[in-house]
Design an enzyme around this catalytic site. Structure first.
Site, PDB file in Angstrom:
ATOM      1  N   HIS A   1      -6.619  10.899  -7.939  1.00  0.00           N
ATOM      2  CA  HIS A   1      -5.884  10.799  -6.662  1.00  0.00           C
ATOM      3  C   HIS A   1      -4.972  11.998  -6.409  1.00  0.00           C
ATOM      4  CE1 HIS A   1      -7.331   6.855  -5.791  1.00  0.00           C
ATOM      5  NE2 HIS A   1      -6.761   6.285  -6.835  1.00  0.00           N
TER       6      HIS A   1
ATOM      7  N   ASP B   1     -14.985   5.491 -10.143  1.00  0.00           N
ATOM      8  CA  ASP B   1     -13.778   4.658 -10.126  1.00  0.00           C
ATOM      9  C   ASP B   1     -13.803   3.792  -8.858  1.00  0.00           C
ATOM     10  OD1 ASP B   1     -10.725   4.681 -11.361  1.00  0.00           O
ATOM     11  OD2 ASP B   1     -10.736   4.306  -9.206  1.00  0.00           O
TER      12      ASP B   1
ATOM     13  N   ASP C   1     -12.252   0.192 -13.303  1.00  0.00           N
ATOM     14  CA  ASP C   1     -11.711  -0.805 -12.375  1.00  0.00           C
ATOM     15  C   ASP C   1     -12.758  -1.262 -11.364  1.00  0.00           C
ATOM     16  OD1 ASP C   1     -11.705   1.704 -11.212  1.00  0.00           O
ATOM     17  OD2 ASP C   1      -9.599   1.647 -10.579  1.00  0.00           O
TER      18      ASP C   1
ATOM     19  N   HIS D   1     -11.628   3.284  -6.739  1.00  0.00           N
ATOM     20  CA  HIS D   1     -10.888   3.879  -5.618  1.00  0.00           C
ATOM     21  C   HIS D   1     -11.478   5.235  -5.243  1.00  0.00           C
ATOM     22  CE1 HIS D   1      -8.020   1.203  -7.765  1.00  0.00           C
ATOM     23  NE2 HIS D   1      -7.638   0.881  -6.531  1.00  0.00           N
TER      24      HIS D   1
HETATM   25 ZN   LIG Z   1      -9.136   3.289  -9.569  1.00  0.00          ZN
END
Ligand SMILES: [Zn+2]
Length: 338
Positions: free
Chosen positions: A122, A158, A243, A160
């Protein structure tokens, strides 16, 4: 050329904050298992200021160093925290990925897994965010280019969107990027049309909740593999977040340990077919310590061409969601032949 698999391990035990899910305990179940994999641990060292600033603004790096001296505290609303050791921890995490990258490029290992935290995908060039301080995988991809490779590709699985990696390479023609992620959750980016100037090079695959093993297999076969065939990277980097497992506490996707193994095995095979085997997996998220341990084990077994010996036998209780029309929409928008 070496046929071994290596790994670096950077647990950053003092990078923690009360009640925060991105904590050292994520690795507690994994750590005692690390010696059971057919892989060799290698030592690492901190990334240099020069290596980090190939991705990040020098002002950001200096600001992180300064704020950590005053730590602990929250530096971003996600929330992203720092402690007094976080600057050093983040440099060592980035260094752990660089070390794996260099060893693979030098052919001292066949492939590698950087098991590091804090995570990185991120973190944008001018901003730490989403539990991430420096973008470990982007820094490593830059290192690969500096080492003489002409094209590399990052696959982010991932849960996200890998907004930081996308931002780092938005205008870098030598780096391809694909992110498959749950749509509608943090950080809110990652829609199909995010990078219209970079069709076939920056590809986003937004998925519905409970997207499972079959969907991820299709994304790998029908979107990622044609991207590789067209872009011809010489090395693959994988943002490996665990995740996307169906029982992760902060997301709602549908992978099982078997699904992670099958997908990772395909990625290793693609690297063997197109990249002389060069592939580096990099730990990102994953907030249930069992899932992290099982997922990392599955990746090691894929890297070493082993069967999944420690199948957690944890199929998703949710039906996979049919992404047929979504996959066609993505292929069509990018002009990837179907
Ligand atoms: Zn994540």
């Amino acid at each position: 050329m070496s046929s071994k698999t290596v790994y670096t391990f950077v647990p950053s035990r003092t990078h923690e904050y009360p009640d925060h899910p991105e904590k050292p305990g994520r690795l507690d179940i994994l750590e005692p298992l690390l010696t059971s994999f057919d892989a060799e641990k290698i030592e690492t060292r901190q990334a240099t200021f020069e290596q980090v600033t190939r991705v990040h603004q020098p002002e950001l790096v200096r600001a992180i160093e300064e704020v950590c001296k005053e730590g602990p505290g929250i530096i971003d609303h996600a929330p992203t925290y720092i402690t007094q050791t976080s600057y050093q921890d983040a440099l060592l995490a980035a260094g752990g990925v660089i070390t794996c990258t260099r060893v693979v490029i030098n052919a001292d290992a066949k492939n590698a897994f950087a098991i590091v935290r804090p995570p990185g995908h991120h973190a944008e060039p001018d901003r730490a965010m989403g539990f991430c301080i420096f973008n470990n995988i982007a820094i490593a991809a830059r290192e690969a280019l500096e080492s003489g490779l002409q094209r590399v590709m990052v696959f982010d699985y991932d849960a996200h969107h890998g907004n930081g990696t996308q931002a780092a390479f938005l205008n870098e023609e030598r780096v391809g990027f694909i992110s498959a992620h749950q749509w509608g959750i943090y950080p809110g980016t990652g829609w199909i049309e995010d990078a219209p100037h970079a069709k076939k090079r920056i590809v986003n695959v937004p998925l519905q909740a409970h997207a499972g093993d079959e969907t991820y297999a299709r994304v790998t076969d029908e979107i990622f593999k044609p991207m590789v065939e067209s872009f011809r990277p010489q090395m693959l980097f994988i943002s490996a977040g665990f995740d996307a497992h169906w029982n992760d506490p902060i997301t709602s996707l549908g992978l099982s340990t078997r699904g992670y193994y099958n997908m990772s095995k395909k990625l290793v095979e693609i690297a063997e077919e197109y990249c002389e085997g060069r592939i580096v997996f990099v730990l990102e998220g994953g907030y249930d310590p069992h899932n992290v341990a099982n997922g990392v084990g599955a990746v090691f077994e894929a890297l070493t061409n082993s069967q999944l010996s420690k199948d957690a036998n944890d199929p998703s209780p949710y039906a996979d969601v049919d992404h047929e029309s979504r996959i066609h929409e993505i292929l069509k928008w990018h002009g990837i032949p179907q």
